[in-house]
Design a protein around this motif. Structure first.
Motif, PDB file in Angstrom:
ATOM      1  N   VAL A  32       0.833  -1.205   0.000  1.00 21.72           N
ATOM      2  CA  VAL A  32       0.000   0.000   0.000  1.00 21.72           C
ATOM      3  C   VAL A  32       0.866   1.254   0.000  1.00 21.72           C
ATOM      4  CG1 VAL A  32      -1.640   1.360   1.354  1.00 21.72           C
ATOM      5  CG2 VAL A  32      -1.980  -1.102   1.085  1.00 21.72           C
ATOM      6  N   ILE A  39      -4.295   4.677  -3.029  1.00 19.45           N
ATOM      7  CA  ILE A  39      -5.026   3.752  -2.157  1.00 19.45           C
ATOM      8  C   ILE A  39      -5.426   4.507  -0.895  1.00 19.45           C
ATOM      9  CG2 ILE A  39      -4.941   1.585  -0.888  1.00 19.45           C
ATOM     10  CD1 ILE A  39      -2.815   0.622  -2.833  1.00 19.45           C
ATOM     11  N   SER A  41      -8.637   4.697   2.437  1.00 15.16           N
ATOM     12  CA  SER A  41      -9.795   4.097   3.092  1.00 15.16           C
ATOM     13  C   SER A  41     -10.668   5.207   3.642  1.00 15.16           C
ATOM     14  CB  SER A  41      -9.357   3.145   4.208  1.00 15.16           C
ATOM     15  OG  SER A  41      -8.570   3.828   5.176  1.00 15.16           O
ATOM     16  N   LYS A  42     -11.932   4.871   3.838  1.00 13.29           N
ATOM     17  CA  LYS A  42     -12.886   5.867   4.319  1.00 13.29           C
ATOM     18  C   LYS A  42     -13.995   5.175   5.089  1.00 13.29           C
ATOM     19  CE  LYS A  42     -15.072   5.817  -0.281  1.00 13.29           C
ATOM     20  NZ  LYS A  42     -13.975   5.276  -1.080  1.00 13.29           N
ATOM     21  N   SER A  50      -7.397   6.822   5.772  1.00 13.65           N
ATOM     22  CA  SER A  50      -5.998   6.532   5.431  1.00 13.65           C
ATOM     23  C   SER A  50      -5.735   7.008   4.014  1.00 13.65           C
ATOM     24  CB  SER A  50      -5.685   5.035   5.568  1.00 13.65           C
ATOM     25  OG  SER A  50      -6.316   4.292   4.537  1.00 13.65           O
ATOM     26  N   TRP A  51      -4.436   7.238   3.721  1.00 14.70           N
ATOM     27  CA  TRP A  51      -4.079   7.926   2.471  1.00 14.70           C
ATOM     28  C   TRP A  51      -2.629   7.591   2.158  1.00 14.70           C
ATOM     29  CZ3 TRP A  51      -7.181  11.131  -0.489  1.00 14.70           C
ATOM     30  CH2 TRP A  51      -6.581  12.047  -1.349  1.00 14.70           C
ATOM     31  N   ASN A  52      -2.376   6.846   1.083  1.00 20.59           N
ATOM     32  CA  ASN A  52      -1.000   6.427   0.819  1.00 20.59           C
ATOM     33  C   ASN A  52      -0.250   7.444  -0.043  1.00 20.59           C
ATOM     34  OD1 ASN A  52      -2.012   5.961  -1.771  1.00 20.59           O
ATOM     35  ND2 ASN A  52      -0.838   4.080  -2.049  1.00 20.59           N
ATOM     36  N   THR A 120     -14.975  -2.688   3.719  1.00 23.53           N
ATOM     37  CA  THR A 120     -14.028  -3.157   4.729  1.00 23.53           C
ATOM     38  C   THR A 120     -14.808  -3.760   5.889  1.00 23.53           C
ATOM     39  OG1 THR A 120     -12.530  -1.356   4.118  1.00 23.53           O
ATOM     40  CG2 THR A 120     -12.082  -2.505   6.173  1.00 23.53           C
ATOM     41  N   SER A 131     -12.339   0.529   1.254  1.00 23.50           N
ATOM     42  CA  SER A 131     -11.016   0.837   0.709  1.00 23.50           C
ATOM     43  C   SER A 131     -11.170   1.131  -0.774  1.00 23.50           C
ATOM     44  CB  SER A 131     -10.054  -0.338   0.912  1.00 23.50           C
ATOM     45  OG  SER A 131     -10.535  -1.493   0.241  1.00 23.50           O
ATOM     46  N   SER A 132     -10.356   2.037  -1.258  1.00 25.58           N
ATOM     47  CA  SER A 132     -10.482   2.498  -2.639  1.00 25.58           C
ATOM     48  C   SER A 132      -9.115   2.510  -3.305  1.00 25.58           C
ATOM     49  CB  SER A 132     -11.096   3.907  -2.660  1.00 25.58           C
ATOM     50  OG  SER A 132     -11.062   4.450  -3.956  1.00 25.58           O
TER      51      SER A 132
END
Length: 242
Positions: A32, A39, A41-42, A50-52, A120, A131-132
């Motif tokens: 990730v 990538i 998540s929300k 989260s934010w990669n 998720t 997750s996206s």
């Protein structure tokens, strides 16, 4: 002693299982973190959790700027109705695979992206977020648009060549007959024949322009097709004589 051995063996298996699970989680986290794709998540309310680094590169927001913000900040106003529909599907446990849409970056640019969104689940199987994964497909879309334009221009070229051929044959007959009549009429008639021949020359100039379309390189941006096909401009007196 036997009892101690019997207890120690299952405990060792549990420890090894935990170690394997932690290693798998570490590998997943590394994938990730270093993925070129965005990538994130929300929550089911659309709040980013989260934010990669790929998301930072694609959208321009740092993780600190993005986490805690609504995912709607990436959605252009004209596509605002997409988000509630996607979140509703996720809440039902559905996946959204390779959905092509448009997203807005921090600096206001619009990007064509392909998005895959998955619900998720927590340990009990309850859906608590999503997750996206988003991939920039702007370059692919530009190539597709260029190919579409090229195919359209080729169709125009084919039509122009066919039309030029169909018009040229009867035009040659008109010109030939007008030239034959030139010696058989009075001066007033000759003036009319001259007008006919002048009009025929303008038509020939139009046909010459139409034939040019079949010889041009359709992908060259320097070619001005609208001017080439401007019949009004081509039919002006003196056109094609330069």
């Amino acid at each position: 002693m036997l009892t101690l051995v019997m207890v120690t063996l299952p405990l060792a298996a549990v420890v090894r299982g935990h170690a394997r699970a932690e290693a798998a989680l570490a590998r997943g986290a590394a994938i990730v973190a270093f993925s070129d794709d965005a990538i994130l998540s929300k929550t089911l309310d659309g709040i980013i959790t989260s934010w990669n680094a790929g998301a930072e590169r694609l959208y321009g927001y740092s993780a600190r700027e993005a986490i805690g913000q609504p995912i709607s900040m990436l959605v252009p106003p004209e596509r605002a109705d997409e988000l509630p529909k996607i979140l509703a599907r996720l809440a039902r446990g559905e996946h959204v695979n390779h959905y092509e849409t448009v997203r807005r970056t921090k600096d206001g640019r619009l990007l064509d992206v392909s998005v895959t969104v998955s619900p998720t689940l927590d340990a009990s199987g309850r859906i608590f977020g999503a997750s996206s994964i988003a991939r920039d497909i702007t370059a692919r879309k530009e190539i597709e648009a260029a190919n579409h334009e090229r195919d359209a221009l080729r169709s125009v070229a084919s039509l122009a060549a066919a039309a030029a051929h169909e018009i040229n044959n009867p035009l040659a007959v008109v010109v030939g007959q007008a030239q034959l009549l030139d010696d058989a009429v009075d001066p007033s008639g000759r003036r009319r024949i001259a007008e006919i021949l002048e009009a025929a020359q303008r038509i020939e100039a139009i046909l010459a322009r139409m034939k040019r379309i079949t010889r041009i390189e359709l992908m060259q941006k320097s070619v001005d097709l609208p001017e080439t096909l401007d019949i009004r401009k081509s039919s002006e007196p003196g056109a094609g004589n330069g």
